[in-house]
Design a protein around this motif. Structure first.
Motif, short mmCIF file in Angstrom:
data_model
loop_
_atom_site.label_atom_id
_atom_site.label_comp_id
_atom_site.label_asym_id
_atom_site.label_seq_id
_atom_site.Cartn_x
_atom_site.Cartn_y
_atom_site.Cartn_z
N ARG A 121 0.82 -1.21 0.00
CA ARG A 121 0.00 0.00 0.00
C ARG A 121 0.87 1.27 0.00
N ASP A 122 0.37 2.27 -0.68
CA ASP A 122 1.00 3.60 -0.69
C ASP A 122 1.08 4.13 0.74
N SER A 123 2.30 4.44 1.21
CA SER A 123 2.46 4.95 2.58
C SER A 123 3.80 5.67 2.72
N ASP A 136 -1.94 -3.09 -1.35
CA ASP A 136 -2.63 -2.06 -2.10
C ASP A 136 -4.00 -2.59 -2.55
N GLN A 197 7.54 11.11 -1.50
CA GLN A 197 7.23 9.70 -1.65
C GLN A 197 8.51 8.88 -1.80
N GLU A 255 -0.16 16.51 -8.70
CA GLU A 255 -0.71 15.21 -9.07
C GLU A 255 -1.86 15.34 -10.06
N GLN A 267 -0.46 7.00 -10.85
CA GLN A 267 -0.15 6.46 -9.52
C GLN A 267 1.29 5.98 -9.42
N TYR A 270 3.43 8.81 -8.05
CA TYR A 270 3.10 9.48 -6.78
C TYR A 270 2.98 8.52 -5.60
N SER A 271 2.99 7.22 -5.84
CA SER A 271 2.86 6.28 -4.72
C SER A 271 4.20 6.11 -4.01
N SER A 272 4.12 5.76 -2.73
CA SER A 272 5.30 5.66 -1.88
C SER A 272 5.34 4.29 -1.22
N GLN A 273 6.45 3.57 -1.41
CA GLN A 273 6.64 2.28 -0.75
C GLN A 273 8.08 2.18 -0.25
#
Length: 303
Positions: A121-123, A136, A197, A255, A267, A270-273
């Motif tokens: 999940r993006d966090s 996710d 991110q 975004e 996505q 811009y998503s962060s893992q």
């Protein structure tokens, strides 16, 4: 050792084929183009057409390990039909391999499959290990879950299953780094969104070495294929610009703008893992490129 590889002509596949041949591994590969079938002593091609359920089962003769890389790129606009292609290109190919291996028992002892950190999940806060269940809930997570489930069926055949959840692959021959470099070279580079991110990345050299290591040491289970030092999107952008000797003065890219340009695929930017590599280290894998600076120094010197 004899290895059967799918996706041999892709960015990762090309590098992996070169590494394996250099190390004296006998290679079989599957291709959807009859024109690309080679027949050499250590490099043999075999035809398959996953959509029609066709596979030359001779590809399995003497094979110890399957390395499964086949799958449609996710770096293309996600229309409804293309989303289906992304999923099917992974699941259908895996199911066809499973059917062939089931019909030819007692040869293959291990399958190593590509996977992706997009399952997490993006966090901005979580650190993800292989046993994490915080997945996710969007399209990417769904793709990876179905992908991994299809590969897990090989366990029913008493075959070891290894899945390499891969981060952002850095290569000077294609992929994300080349796309990131284009606007920076024109003086238009900028971080995406907040730039905070986390990008968990891996040098392509280390990635293909990990596949080879996983085969030699018969890895089983899930491993995160990421380098030890993830960076923020801003740090990545600044580091690339510095290596290219280009300034960064453009404002951060909002975004909503990239959503207009790329649709749902935005996505990816811009998503962060924040993904941990500790399991690979605990199993004695050694990364040659542990820091982004060293990785980019190498890649951009050769570019």
């Amino acid at each position: 050792m004899r290895i059967l590889i799918t996706g041999a002509t892709g960015l990762i596949g090309n590098e992996l084929v070169a590494l394996l041949l250099q190390n004296g591994v006998q290679l079989h590969y599957l291709t959807t183009s009859r024109k690309k079938i080679a027949d050499e002593s250590n490099f043999k091609g075999f035809y398959w057409n996953p959509e029609q359920g066709i596979i030359d089962e001779n590809c399995l003769m003497g094979v110890d390990v399957i390395i499964h890389l086949a799958g449609a790129t996710i770096s293309k606009r996600w229309t409804r039909s293309y989303k289906q292609e992304i999923i099917e290109s992974r699941v259908i190919t895996t199911n066809l391999l499973f059917k062939a291996v089931k019909a030819n028992p007692g040869q293959v002892r291990q399958i190593i499959s590509a996977s992706a950190i997009g399952i997490y999940r993006d966090s901005l806060k979580n650190v993800y290990f292989e046993d994490s269940k915080i997945f996710d809930e969007g399209f990417l997570g769904n793709v990876v879950i179905k992908w991994e489930q299809s590969v897990d069926k090989f366990k029913l055949l008493d075959i070891k299953v290894c899945k390499l959840r891969t981060g952002l692959v850095l290569s000077n021959k294609g992929g994300a780094l080349i796309e990131l470099m284009k606007p920076i070279k024109m003086g238009l580079g900028a971080p995406f969104g907040s730039g905070k991110q986390i990008q968990s990345w891996i040098h392509i050299h280390d990635l293909v070495e990990m596949y080879f290591y996983a085969a030699r040491h018969e890895w089983e289970g899930v491993y995160n294929a990421v380098a030890p030092n993830p960076v923020t999107n801003k740090e990545l952008t600044v580091c690339v610009a510095r290596n290219l000797h280009k300034p960064l003065f453009m404002p951060k890219i909002p975004e909503f703008l990239m959503q207009l340009v790329l649709g749902e695929m935005h996505q990816l930017l811009y998503s962060s893992q924040y993904v941990s590599e500790k399991k690979a280290l605990e199993h004695n894998f050694e990364f040659q490129y542990k820091t982004l600076e060293k990785a980019l120094d190498h890649l951009l010197t050769l570019a």
